[in-house]
Design an enzyme around this catalytic site. Structure first.
Site, PDB file in Angstrom:
ATOM      1  N   SER A 145     -53.432 -73.571  83.191  1.00  0.00           N
ATOM      2  CA  SER A 145     -52.663 -73.491  81.941  1.00  0.00           C
ATOM      3  C   SER A 145     -51.198 -73.279  82.312  1.00  0.00           C
ATOM      4  CB  SER A 145     -53.156 -72.283  81.139  1.00  0.00           C
ATOM      5  OG  SER A 145     -52.210 -71.893  80.163  1.00  0.00           O
ATOM      6  N   TYR A 158     -56.285 -63.515  79.782  1.00  0.00           N
ATOM      7  CA  TYR A 158     -56.203 -64.974  79.910  1.00  0.00           C
ATOM      8  C   TYR A 158     -55.160 -65.360  80.974  1.00  0.00           C
ATOM      9  CZ  TYR A 158     -55.731 -69.875  78.503  1.00  0.00           C
ATOM     10  OH  TYR A 158     -55.699 -71.255  78.494  1.00  0.00           O
TER      11      TYR A 158
HETATM   12  C1  BGC Z   1     -53.693 -71.898  75.526  1.00  0.00           C
HETATM   13  C2  BGC Z   1     -53.200 -72.285  74.149  1.00  0.00           C
HETATM   14  C3  BGC Z   1     -51.694 -72.108  74.056  1.00  0.00           C
HETATM   15  C4  BGC Z   1     -51.001 -72.805  75.217  1.00  0.00           C
HETATM   16  C5  BGC Z   1     -49.496 -72.585  75.216  1.00  0.00           C
HETATM   17  C6  BGC Z   1     -52.916 -72.637  76.570  1.00  0.00           C
HETATM   18  O1  BGC Z   1     -53.352 -72.281  77.833  1.00  0.00           O
HETATM   19  O2  BGC Z   1     -55.076 -72.203  75.626  1.00  0.00           O
HETATM   20  O3  BGC Z   1     -53.829 -71.480  73.172  1.00  0.00           O
HETATM   21  O4  BGC Z   1     -51.230 -72.668  72.844  1.00  0.00           O
HETATM   22  O5  BGC Z   1     -51.536 -72.338  76.434  1.00  0.00           O
HETATM   23  O6  BGC Z   1     -49.147 -71.259  75.013  1.00  0.00           O
END
Ligand code: BGC
Length: 261
Positions: A145, A158
């Site tokens: 991410s 996360y």
């Molecule tokens: C998340 C999203 C978020 C994006 C940017 C991703 O890794 O799953 O929920 O909108 O990052 O912040």
């Protein structure tokens, strides 16, 4: 089209919805044999199987929890049983929830770390083990991410899981490069998927998110799937250990756009 992908066996975890679904369909278009793993959305997973087949690929569906060793081992056996082998493994299953860090229950922390990080470890380990034992120059793709790089208040579990995935990928890439096994990350930004549905349905929140994307729009799942097939194909043969951000520029300090700062 990437002709070298034809008939390749690709396992995608968390493939019943969102990015996993989009990748399954795209690998179907590339005429791959796709294993669709899901955790709880059985009906959706069966729909994805049809979508993969309509796109020109073959598919099989299997339930499994990516944080459970037995389930992940089972995924490998299932791929072999269904399609005779394994070439590409995509650790896509992921979850998130927002809680102020000083109130974050241990249970939430553990759930997110187990799915996003332990799941990526177990999937990578089992796939690489199969590649090494069978002398296959296989391919592992992890779904990271922008938050492997950008801190994210109220999503500490996360962000920590994705930071972990970054070094998991880099370490495995280094360790297995001598065997021709490639390991890469995709780092999506804000993409139009169920994980973001609630947030993006709120016009103000949507505007807030868009304002952090230099390209100015929320990404489409297909734009991530396009990156995945390229990373899986021999067109990217010299690429290993990277995170390919597909984020509309989100990681490039958008607050500084237009000469601010
Ligand atoms: C998340 C999203 C978020 C994006 C940017 C991703 O890794 O799953 O929920 O909108 O990052 O912040």
């Amino acid at each position: 089209m990437y002709t070298d992908l034809q008939e390749k066996v690709v396992v995608i975890t968390g493939a019943s919805t969102g990015l996993g679904r989009a990748m399954a369909i795209r690998f179907g278009k590339e005429k791959c044999n796709v294993i669709i793993n899901y955790y709880s959305h059985n009906e959706e997973a069966l729909k994805v199987k049809m979508e993969v087949e309509n796109a020109g690929g073959k598919a099989a569906v299997i339930q499994g929890d990516v944080s459970k060793e037995e389930d992940v081992k089972n995924l490998v056996s299932f791929a072999i049983e269904q399609f005779g082998g394994l070439d590409i493994w995509i650790n896509n299953a992921g979850i998130e929830n927002s809680v102020p860090s000083h109130k974050l229950p241990l249970e939430d922390w553990e759930k997110v770390i187990k799915t996003n990080l332990t799941g990526a470890f177990l999937g990578s380990r089992e796939a690489i083990n199969y590649f090494v034992e069978n002398n296959i120059k296989g391919n592992v793709i992890n779904m990271s991410s922008v938050h492997e790089q950008i801190p994210w208040p109220t999503f500490v579990h996360y962000a920590a899981s994705k930071g972990g995935v970054k070094l998991l990928t880099e370490t495995l890439a280094l360790e297995y490069a001598p065997k021709g096994i490639r390991v890469n990350n995709i780092g999506p930004g804000a993409i139009n998927t169920p994980i973001n549905e609630e947030k993006l349905a709120d016009p103000q929140k949507r505007k807030d998110v868009e304002s952090m994307i230099p390209l100015g729009y929320i990404g489409k799942p297909e734009e991530i799937a396009a990156v995945a097939v390229w990373l899986a194909s021999t067109e990217s043969s010299y690429v290993t250990g990277i995170t390919l951000f597909a984020d509309g520029g989100m990681t490039k300090y958008p607050a500084f756009q237009a000469g601010r700062g």
